[in-house]
Design a protein around this motif. Structure first.
Motif, PDB file in Angstrom:
ATOM      1  N   GLU A   1      61.417 -17.197  48.247  1.00 15.21           N
ATOM      2  CA  GLU A   1      60.978 -18.018  49.382  1.00 15.21           C
ATOM      3  C   GLU A   1      62.096 -18.262  50.388  1.00 15.21           C
ATOM      4  O   GLU A   1      61.867 -18.398  51.588  1.00 15.21           O
TER       5      GLU A   1
ATOM      6  N   PRO B   1      57.932 -19.946  52.671  1.00 13.02           N
ATOM      7  CA  PRO B   1      56.522 -20.048  52.273  1.00 13.02           C
ATOM      8  C   PRO B   1      56.400 -20.694  50.895  1.00 13.02           C
ATOM      9  O   PRO B   1      57.408 -20.954  50.226  1.00 13.02           O
ATOM     10  N   LYS B   2      55.186 -20.925  50.475  1.00 15.11           N
ATOM     11  CA  LYS B   2      54.953 -21.544  49.171  1.00 15.11           C
ATOM     12  C   LYS B   2      54.781 -20.499  48.063  1.00 15.11           C
ATOM     13  O   LYS B   2      54.557 -20.855  46.906  1.00 15.11           O
TER      14      LYS B   2
END
Length: 223
Positions: A68, A75-76
């Motif tokens: 990430e 982002p997740k």
């Protein structure tokens, strides 16, 4: 080469399959879970529809994971880069439309055995050929129908497809596998295609037929 939009990556891969003869190689970054699913081998819960359909036509390599922190904002989900290279297969040797139907039908009910998930297709074949209940029972007694779809390789799905045709050249899964191997052997002998002993052993045919295939590969006389 590209960074596929994660929310439509599956649709992009299905479109790649539609144009597989014009797409010899794909290198892309997608969501990690999707990358793992595409590159997965039979026998796990990750293995699914895209795994089978893409691996039928492409050699797939999971290259690396992208964390990430490589993005801003992060982002997740994790990402991954994979590579697809068009394999040497020019045809499946079966009804391609039915092949897709069998794969999708099986995995859409992946917790069921093929005997149950493919019941409409099996019944349709029995009705077309006018089978008795005894003939139907004999057909579905094949051990492959006791399996869930994640246990089947691409070659297994091809064999199931052949057996489900209205008038297939064979009348059992085992015979369909043998026909598939014979086709591979002919390509090996005539066109220099590749088939290994390990490949033959993985297709689930009996020891006598395996011995025959190995003798052909090694150029031995059959006694």
């Amino acid at each position: 080469i590209g960074n596929f939009p994660y929310n439509i990556s599956s649709q992009i891969f299905f479109k790649i399959l539609d144009y597989k003869e014009q797409v010899p190689q794909v290198v892309c970054m997608i969501q990690k879970e999707v990358a793992e699913r595409i590159a997965e081998k039979p026998g796990t819960k990750t293995y699914g529809i895209l795994s089978v359909l893409l691996q039928a036509w492409y050699d797939i390599e999971y290259l690396f994971t992208v964390g990430e922190g490589a993005f801003n904002p992060p982002p997740k989900v994790k990402s991954a880069v994979i590579r697809l290279v068009r394999n040497s297969r020019t045809e499946l040797g079966c009804d391609e439309a039915l092949f897709k139907t069998v794969v999708k039908t099986g995995f859409n009910q992946r917790r069921k055995t093929l005997r149950n998930s493919l019941k409409p297709l099996i019944r349709a074949k029995a009705d077309r050929l006018g089978w008795s209940e005894e003939q139907l029972a004999e057909f579905i007694a094949d051990p492959v129908f006791e399996l869930r779809p994640e246990r089947l390789s691409v070659e297994d799905f091809i064999a199931v497809d052949e057996a489900l045709l209205p008038h297939p050249p064979t009348n059992s899964i085992i015979e369909a596998r043998e026909m598939l191997i014979m086709d591979l052997l002919l390509k090996h002998l005539i066109h220099g295609g590749h088939i290994s002993r390990k490949k033959i052993g993985s297709l689930g045919v009996d020891a006598t037929f395996q011995h025959f295939c190995v003798c052909v590969l090694d150029g031995h006389t059959l006694l």
